[in-house]
Design an enzyme around this catalytic site. Sequence first.
Site, short mmCIF file in Angstrom:
data_model
loop_
_atom_site.label_atom_id
_atom_site.label_comp_id
_atom_site.label_asym_id
_atom_site.label_seq_id
_atom_site.Cartn_x
_atom_site.Cartn_y
_atom_site.Cartn_z
N ASN A 96 0.80 -1.23 0.00
CA ASN A 96 0.00 0.00 0.00
C ASN A 96 0.84 1.28 0.00
O ASN A 96 0.41 2.30 -0.53
CB ASN A 96 -0.92 0.02 1.23
N HIS A 195 -7.45 -5.23 -13.32
CA HIS A 195 -6.29 -4.56 -13.89
C HIS A 195 -6.55 -4.08 -15.32
O HIS A 195 -5.65 -3.58 -15.98
CB HIS A 195 -5.08 -5.50 -13.87
#
Length: 320
Positions: A96, A195
């Site tokens: 992250n 994606h």
Amino acid sequence: MASIMSTVTLSSILLIVLLSSSAANAQLSANFYANSCPNLQTIVRNGMIQAVNRERRIGASILRLFFHDCFVNGCDASILLDDTATFTGEKNAAPNRNSARGYEVIDTIKSNVEAACNATVSCADILALAARSGVVLIGGPSWQVLLGRRDARTASQSAANSQIPSPFANLPALISSFAAKGLNARDLTALSGGHTIGFARCTTFRSRIYNDTNIDTNFAATRRANCPASGGDNNLAPLDTLTPGRFGNNYYRDLVAQRGLLHSDQELFNGGSTDALVRTYSNNPTTFSADFAAAMVRMGNISPLTGTGGEIRRNCRVLN
């Protein structure tokens, strides 16, 4: 639109998914806030419309936040918590740090929800709804979001580092990490289709474009131009070479052509058990949309806090 499945087909698939949900997840309900916050979905959708109009990429970012939240101890909004004196949270975990984004969008939506329905709606449910709206706004399918989650009172950087699938993982590792969350190889392949939108940082795909052999040489050369062997870690490249700002099935066409950006992407089409499904999705956007929607429902059901568990945060970044 060819990339969007028919309502009838999607409804049929989601009915099967919902009927097969576990008893624990049966506590979630599509109409959980029907009386306590009837305008919730409109508020979230309007917030996402404003965010996507400012920056189309944010649809992909919010979807990623939801994915990374659910994979760490369930869909409980733990990813949204800032660090405290008692725990180190998930925002600065390796998957992250420097890449997870969109927190301020959720903050704004939460403020709007609080103004309409004080201390009623969890950040976890807002994130789930925002992820769906983001996908729909950039051309993807819709699905029924079950609601009633509560927010975690802690977060875990170590769990985020170990439980979120790595962009460097091979297929067995990916299948194993999804199986640990109750998701199968079909879910893995469909959810990876997220994606089809968004970008990745050079540091996540450098090893692929310089070291992998199952890669189109022209594609590798193009990506090396913006991702040198050293430096430029934060330079971005689209995960989908053809339509990075629109949800569709071109991601799978890239995989068939050995133009997957991440090593973990190309692993889905590398002589393994998911090859046939990748080909199906590359040729049939309707099937992909249906499977993606169904997998999003299943992912949203990962270990939710319900009933008296957790809390309803007033500010998604901090505990009450």
